[in-house]
Motif scaffolding. Structure first.
Motif, mmCIF file in Angstrom:
data_model
loop_
_atom_site.group_PDB
_atom_site.id
_atom_site.type_symbol
_atom_site.label_atom_id
_atom_site.label_comp_id
_atom_site.label_asym_id
_atom_site.label_seq_id
_atom_site.Cartn_x
_atom_site.Cartn_y
_atom_site.Cartn_z
ATOM 1 N N GLU A 296 9.329 6.846 4.999
ATOM 2 C CA GLU A 296 8.102 6.063 5.193
ATOM 3 C C GLU A 296 8.098 4.885 4.220
ATOM 4 O O GLU A 296 7.755 3.759 4.584
ATOM 5 C CB GLU A 296 6.848 6.916 4.954
ATOM 6 N N LEU A 299 10.665 2.317 5.282
ATOM 7 C CA LEU A 299 10.183 1.552 6.433
ATOM 8 C C LEU A 299 9.149 0.511 5.999
ATOM 9 O O LEU A 299 9.198 -0.647 6.433
ATOM 10 C CB LEU A 299 9.591 2.492 7.491
ATOM 11 N N GLN A 300 8.242 0.910 5.113
ATOM 12 C CA GLN A 300 7.228 -0.049 4.660
ATOM 13 C C GLN A 300 7.861 -1.255 3.977
ATOM 14 O O GLN A 300 7.429 -2.396 4.172
ATOM 15 C CB GLN A 300 6.263 0.633 3.698
ATOM 16 N N ASN A 303 9.373 -3.396 6.582
ATOM 17 C CA ASN A 303 8.318 -4.135 7.276
ATOM 18 C C ASN A 303 7.977 -5.415 6.525
ATOM 19 O O ASN A 303 7.802 -6.479 7.114
ATOM 20 C CB ASN A 303 7.061 -3.267 7.402
ATOM 21 N N ARG A 304 7.886 -5.296 5.197
ATOM 22 C CA ARG A 304 7.540 -6.481 4.402
ATOM 23 C C ARG A 304 8.711 -7.453 4.332
ATOM 24 O O ARG A 304 8.535 -8.672 4.347
ATOM 25 C CB ARG A 304 7.119 -6.066 3.001
ATOM 26 N N ILE A 306 11.102 -7.983 6.541
ATOM 27 C CA ILE A 306 11.331 -8.725 7.784
ATOM 28 C C ILE A 306 10.309 -9.851 7.949
ATOM 29 O O ILE A 306 10.583 -10.861 8.592
ATOM 30 C CB ILE A 306 11.341 -7.775 9.005
ATOM 31 N N LEU A 307 9.145 -9.697 7.312
ATOM 32 C CA LEU A 307 8.144 -10.753 7.411
ATOM 33 C C LEU A 307 8.524 -11.985 6.598
ATOM 34 O O LEU A 307 8.157 -13.104 6.935
ATOM 35 C CB LEU A 307 6.776 -10.252 6.934
ATOM 36 N N TYR A 310 13.759 -12.949 7.978
ATOM 37 C CA TYR A 310 14.326 -12.378 9.200
ATOM 38 C C TYR A 310 15.840 -12.497 9.207
ATOM 39 O O TYR A 310 16.393 -13.542 8.859
ATOM 40 C CB TYR A 310 13.786 -13.086 10.457
ATOM 41 N N ALA A 315 16.615 -6.525 10.868
ATOM 42 C CA ALA A 315 15.872 -5.988 11.997
ATOM 43 C C ALA A 315 16.450 -4.640 12.433
ATOM 44 O O ALA A 315 15.711 -3.689 12.704
ATOM 45 C CB ALA A 315 15.890 -6.979 13.153
ATOM 46 N N ARG A 318 15.837 -1.949 9.835
ATOM 47 C CA ARG A 318 14.442 -1.544 9.881
ATOM 48 C C ARG A 318 14.229 -0.485 10.967
ATOM 49 O O ARG A 318 13.569 0.520 10.739
ATOM 50 C CB ARG A 318 13.537 -2.748 10.151
ATOM 51 N N PHE A 322 12.845 3.250 10.967
ATOM 52 C CA PHE A 322 11.788 3.584 11.919
ATOM 53 C C PHE A 322 12.125 4.886 12.661
ATOM 54 O O PHE A 322 11.277 5.762 12.836
ATOM 55 C CB PHE A 322 11.642 2.420 12.913
ATOM 56 N N TYR A 326 9.758 8.051 13.038
ATOM 57 C CA TYR A 326 9.105 8.299 14.320
ATOM 58 C C TYR A 326 10.009 8.928 15.382
ATOM 59 O O TYR A 326 9.598 9.081 16.528
ATOM 60 C CB TYR A 326 8.513 6.993 14.867
ATOM 61 N N GLU A 334 12.081 0.337 20.416
ATOM 62 C CA GLU A 334 12.012 -0.727 19.411
ATOM 63 C C GLU A 334 13.329 -1.518 19.347
ATOM 64 O O GLU A 334 13.324 -2.742 19.255
ATOM 65 C CB GLU A 334 11.726 -0.143 18.019
ATOM 66 N N LEU A 338 14.887 -5.823 20.647
ATOM 67 C CA LEU A 338 15.580 -6.823 19.817
ATOM 68 C C LEU A 338 16.596 -7.628 20.620
ATOM 69 O O LEU A 338 16.947 -8.743 20.234
ATOM 70 C CB LEU A 338 16.283 -6.148 18.631
#
Lengths: 394, 122
Positions: A296, A299-300, A303-304, A306-307, A310, A315, A318, A322, A326, A334, A338
């Motif tokens: 987790e 992943l967090q 997430n940050r 990739i923002l 990139y 990607a 990530r 993920f 999940y 997901e 891509l």
């Protein structure tokens, strides 16, 4: 040594500096073989270098006075003696890092220059590292050097502003130098290790100067330490890549992990969170056992990351994280969004995710990946994986 | 002058509206889901601007009317208030709508997302 000499000469004379440096080492190897290694090898080397410089300028001034009949005063003061202490050496290397990280050169050229000037790699070795031929590298270096000359970058007058404006490029060069080693296309484990440790060494130099000991630099250094700790574990005896899950964790270098932790703490002294912070954070979580919401957290961080930065690889990484949180099925949707159809990693990841759901589709993706990759080792690893899946099917 | 001709990818602002101020503070799980959604768009290299979250509380928002009447708080005349925005890249408005539909707020607290094409100036 080239770096120290350049600091004295200016970049214009980089070839001379390199000649003198290599002459000096040649002389050392002859002399030391007969007379043994002197008590202070560094001092010995620099005394020889200093004499060679004097000889060079003597010859040069004779040539210029007699042949050119010009009375132009020599821009370089021969009398001002070269000083070689550890402080100057560190500073000179630092200055050279800033010089080679010129935005006028392509990233490949910057790395090649760094390897040649700062790490003492031969053209042959650089060509091996980039999986290309000597000619290409020679031309690339030549062009890069010309650009540097035109750039007229003053090593001596490195101001605080220069350092601040170039630091980002410098970090990028070091980051890429490291990655070139870590994800190298070359099969030689030796070259890989050398590239990684050179990048680490140079980044360490940055932390030793107050001006450049920034949170970002510490974050990058932490990242390099964490990644390097796994260098031995991630390559098998035949040079094949060993996936993270299958690595022998006892081969991880604890000392480097500790250093990584140390620099990561240092990196958190400021407000800024750079991509190096996030990547170092991810690398840190990778060194921890699977509990405490490990994936987790990873992943967090992705997430940050990739923002702000990139890249197709980020990607894909990530989505891998993920999938750990999940499950494979959700992750497949997901990944498919891509649509990186030309990337072997894209198909490798899909192959991996499908292998527990639909073996045939998994094999299809692995086969595509084999066709897309250039790396023999990777092809071999993937073929083994297909073989394993076919066994399960039976 | 000439860049417009080659620009095939359009940009769309996604404007988020929530129904109630109490929906504004998501739980950690809800936050994680929203981040996953945003990062998913960024992973496709379709995020043009990660935008901003806009604080709606009385202390952080003022609404100025044309008659120079100033009220505290976010504009809530239409009941819903704007909680933030992002800008995405998409070939068509339908593609942008698909992205918006996948946003977890619909399952979490409801609200709405307005999709608006950004005018490209040359």
């Amino acid at each position: 040594m080239t770096a120290v000499l350049c600091r004295h000469f200016g970049l214009v004379h980089i070839e001379v500096a390199e000649d003198i440096a290599s002459d000096t080492f040649l002389k050392a190897s002859e002399h030391w073989a007969i007379h043994g290694v002197p008590d202070h090898p560094t001092a010995w080397l620099y005394t020889v270098a200093r004499n060679k410089i004097k000889d060079y300028f003597k010859r040069k001034s004779v040539f210029e006075n007699k042949v050119k009949d010009a009375l132009t005063p020599n821009e370089i003061e021969i009398e001002k003696d070269l000083e070689f202490n550890n402080q100057i050496i560190a500073d000179s290397q630092l200055a050279m890092i800033f010089a080679v990280s010129s935005p006028t050169n392509s990233i490949e050229a910057q790395i090649s220059l760094a390897l040649q000037i700062l790490c003492g790699f031969s053209v042959e070795e650089i060509a091996n590292a980039f999986l290309t031929n000597r000619e290409t590298i020679k031309k690339r270096l030549q062009r890069a050097r010309n650009n540097l000359r035109n750039d007229n970058f003053q090593i001596n007058g490195l101001t605080e502003t220069d350092i601040k404006t170039r630091l980002d490029t410098v970090l990028k060069t070091l980051y890429l130098l490291f990655n070139e080693g870590y994800f190298s296309r070359t099969n030689s484990q030796l070259i890989r290790k050398e590239l990684c440790s050179e990048a680490l060494r140079l980044t360490l130099v940055l932390t030793e100067s107050q001006l450049t000991n920034t949170p970002q630099v510490n974050a990058l250094l932490a990242l390099m330490c964490f990644q390097s700790s796994r260098l031995d574990a991630r390559t098998g005896v035949n040079g094949e890549a060993i996936l993270f899950d299958k690595q022998d964790k006892s081969l991880w270098d604890k000392t480097l992990i500790d250093r990584g932790n140390y620099y990561l703490v240092n990196a958190c002294n400021g407000k800024e969170i750079s991509k190096y912070h996030l990547e170092a954070g991810i690398a840190y979580w990778h060194t921890t056992p699977i509990k405490d919401n490990k994936w987790e957290n990873i992943l967090q961080l992705y997430n940050r990351l990739i923002l702000i930065a990139y890249s197709p690889i980020t990607a894909l990484n990530r989505v891998f994280a993920f999938s750990k949180v999940y499950g494979n099925e959700t992750a497949i949707t997901e990944v498919e969004k891509l649509t990186l159809l030309e990337s072997n990693y894209y198909h490798e990841l899909l192959g991996y995710l499908y292998s527990s759901i639909d073996i045939n589709t998994a094999i299809q993706h692995y086969t595509k990946a084999i066709n897309l990759t250039q790396s023999k080792i990777e092809q071999k690893t993937l073929k083994q994986e297909i073989g394993r899946l076919l066994e399960i099917k039976k | 002058m000439f860049n417009l001709k080659f620009k095939t990818v359009k940009e769309f602002a996604l404007i988020f509206r929530l129904k109630d101020i109490s929906d504004f503070k998501p739980s950690p799980e809800q936050m994680q889901e929203r981040m996953n959604w945003l990062a998913g768009i960024a992973s496709q290299n379709k995020l043009a601007d990660k935008g901003n979250t806009l604080l709606p509380f009385a202390a952080n928002a003022r609404t100025i009317q044309s008659n120079n009447v100033i009220t505290d708080g976010a504009y809530t005349e239409i009941k819903e208030f704007i909680s933030g925005y992002i800008v995405v890249k998409a070939d068509t408005i339908d593609e942008a709508v698909e992205m918006a539909k996948a946003n977890p707020i619909f399952d979490q607290v409801g609200g709405s997302i307005e999709v608006r094409e950004v005018l490209q100036r040359d």
